[in-house]
Design an enzyme around this catalytic site. Sequence first.
Site, PDB file in Angstrom:
ATOM      1  N   TYR A   1       0.778  -1.583 -12.365  1.00  0.00           N
ATOM      2  CA  TYR A   1       0.114  -1.928 -13.612  1.00  0.00           C
ATOM      3  C   TYR A   1      -0.934  -0.994 -14.281  1.00  0.00           C
ATOM      4  CZ  TYR A   1       1.912  -6.278 -11.566  1.00  0.00           C
ATOM      5  OH  TYR A   1       2.894  -7.228 -11.371  1.00  0.00           O
ATOM      6  N   ILE A   2      -1.560  -0.176 -13.547  1.00  0.00           N
ATOM      7  CA  ILE A   2      -2.348   1.021 -14.393  1.00  0.00           C
ATOM      8  C   ILE A   2      -1.343   2.106 -14.755  1.00  0.00           C
ATOM      9  CG2 ILE A   2      -4.315   2.641 -14.084  1.00  0.00           C
ATOM     10  CD1 ILE A   2      -5.469   0.413 -12.295  1.00  0.00           C
TER      11      ILE A   2
END
Length: 905
Positions: free
Chosen positions: A863-864
């Site tokens: 997600y990052i």
Amino acid sequence: MSSSEDDTPLVKSASNGVKSRDRISKKVDQAMDKAIPSNGHVEPGVSIRMGPVDDMDVDAPQTNGNGKRKARTSLTNGRTYKEASSSEDDDKPLSKRRRTSQQAKRVQEDSESEDSDVPLRARKLPKASAAQIGEESDSDTPLNDRLVKEKEKIEKAAEKEAKAIRNKEKAASAKRKSKVESDSDDDVPLAKKKQPAKKANGVKKQESDSDVPLKKKAAPKKATAKAKAKAAPPVKKGKAAAKDEETEQDREADEEEEEYRWWEDTAKGDGTKKWSTLEHNGVVFPPEYELLPKDVKLIYDGVPVTLHKDAEEVATFYGSMLNSTHNVENPTFNKNFFEDFTTVLDKTGHGKDSKGNTIKIKKFEKCDFKPIFDFFETERAKKKALPAAEKKALKAAKDEAEAPYMFCTWDGRKQKVGNFRVEPPGLFRGRGEHPKTGKVKKRVLPEQITINIGKESKAPEAPAGHKWKEIKHDHEGTWLAMWQENINGAYKYVMLAANSDIKGQSDYKKFEKARELKKHIDRIRKDYQRDLKSEKMADRQRATAIYLIDQFALRAGNEKGEDEADTVGCCSLKFQHVTLKPPNIVVFDFLGKDSIRFYDEVQVDAQVFKNLKIFKKAPKTEGDDIFDRLTTSALNKHLNSYMNGLTAKVFRTYNASWTMARLLREMKAAGNIAEKVKAYNDANREVAILCNHKRTVAASHGASIEKMQEKINGLRYQAWRVKMMMLNMDPKLKKKKGAEYFERPEDLDMEWIKAHQEFLVEEQRQKITKKFEKDNEKLKAEGEKEMKKKELDERMEVADELAAKFKKENKTGKVDVEGKGTTVDKLEGNVDKIFQRIETMKIQMEDKEGNKEVALGTSKINYIDPRLTVVFSKKFDVPIERFFSKTLREKFDWAIKSVEEDWEF
């Protein structure tokens, strides 16, 4: 319609059970407002994943998996999300949809309200230090309040940036239009031409193209070896490292012409055609089954039985994994296995005893697989005990056999293939509470496999006596081979490896899509806050779902059939999955992705609580849909109206990456490498908490922390011994430095010391034994005579001497000085170094303890945006190896090479 009917927001539906009415009457809304105190946005509450469920004030908590879940009939009637619509207005642009004057007024009030800017509702979170949430350690502000402030700050910044980006693009568009008009009037006399407005400072501002689509950006210059060296991650220092670095840079310079930096290739469009030419050698099949030795049998009701080869193979699937108690003690696993096992037994004639009599195997409880397990355990032990040289030789032979399958040629470029091995047969384990766990995964035959390859390339040969199911030339597919497995009927694909161009481009597009969302996030949030009060049921349900997806990172969810795992997402939530506790607490309890239980207790806006109460209103009951007028496809179609390609899952990526970007922008990491890594992990942890990426505490966590503490205690004991050596050399030091400096830590009593000393002696013996065995293997490989046991005994004298030394120290209370040329200053320097190691380990332990309930890996990998991690690495001079393993460095090679420390998400 009667007034009584109008008061009930539900109607009976033969196909879908109870279904909500099309509209919500004012009477129902007002009745709910009276029943539930509403003050707009509420204070944040608790969020306890996998925690206990207290007695509920409204709904009794219900468990998952009691009986089969009813299949949900799609509201789209089989249409795609491009065709489906949750309302008649869905096909219209948002700006052209009908709106009453009252609604218009509400929109204006919402846009003017300061509260409308307040986004994500925070939850009570796992313990975090003050530093982790950007506050001073002596702050009196409660953790919840600090997190809410942090979240509000981040989201207001997001709104501000979204507006700035749109204004910038609008200005750029106007500028381009002006230029076109200017170019078109080149033939107009100078006096009649429109003069451009003067710039304030006479300097033309350089426009950033960070948000311009890739294909529209100016083509970058070819990367030089020097640029590549600059883009490379920091490396370890030292002579050896310097030599390796030089060699690597030389190699890169030599291969400069060959490196393909696809992220800088502006000519490559995003059309459907993925390749022009494709060559590969197919797949590797697992070895054929080998029969057990004649003395190894399944025992049924006390009688050893001989099985047909096919039945024996299935018996070994179960017998070889008796040590996996998680599976073999699972009733569902055992039931499914025995059903499939008896099916094979029925086809092959069951078993026979030593006299040839048929033994019918009908009861699982009478089966004893222990002899099979013992055989496989012995084989595993033999393999583990093989000399290192032999293990190496076996691996080399395996690698050589598989080498032709490891790479393919994709558009003339050599690319690594990911999973080129066909899955071997066995028992399906699944994850979480999968209903099909224990079923037999059948052997995949070539006749089931479809090969995808270039038309001009020679198709790989199928194994002797077999043929492929089909040979295809699918230029739009990124797969090399595929087949359908028998458990869930899912298709398995052979794809390129994670570090290939195609996989890298997929990741790149995913994170670029999240970057694009930052332009629209403010409008989306304002719109769903408005629609939370819509009179139209479909709009209100959709707004509530988007709120839950954005605020609490719920997955959108897809419809499931009866024979699939009872996994749920936001759009497919059932009545029993949501429990409401006034005034505004919502408890989610359902099987999420991979059949893993999702439990979360959160506080929501009063309006959202009221909506969920309406969506659950009687006569709805267990099994009925909460969002009965919403599908995932309709939700994604609505989101696509804001931004091309926007789906529910983009919110998770956006929220994580945007939050991390804000934290890194304000971060001032200092200290040594370990302290900087902890600072990064603290930011990552905050992202995981705010974006709800939690996990259950691992069963091994306590033992792992205890082991780290033991290591720290060992270092403390070592420091004390060195201090005692100093005192032995110069007794006057006790007066100079004070007796306290030389005191032994209170918790390290004699019982602990003796146990630790025994551990150190045993550790020394193991090291000596391993070194002896390794030296013998080397001698054997070189054809020389091996050393005898006498040599090992002589080497063991070192450990015996250490044991004697400890015994003497315990008796006399004095520690003899070790090493030649030792001075008090050197010993004092050693003490300082030991304490530095202790501090580093304490930081690591604190970091590990803080991560026990937070899935840092999930956030960091999925997600990052990996470019943010690269930015941190370069900005604070921390080797990228501290964040990404070798596999991840290969996967995110594009990120490591494409950005510098000034890049922004």
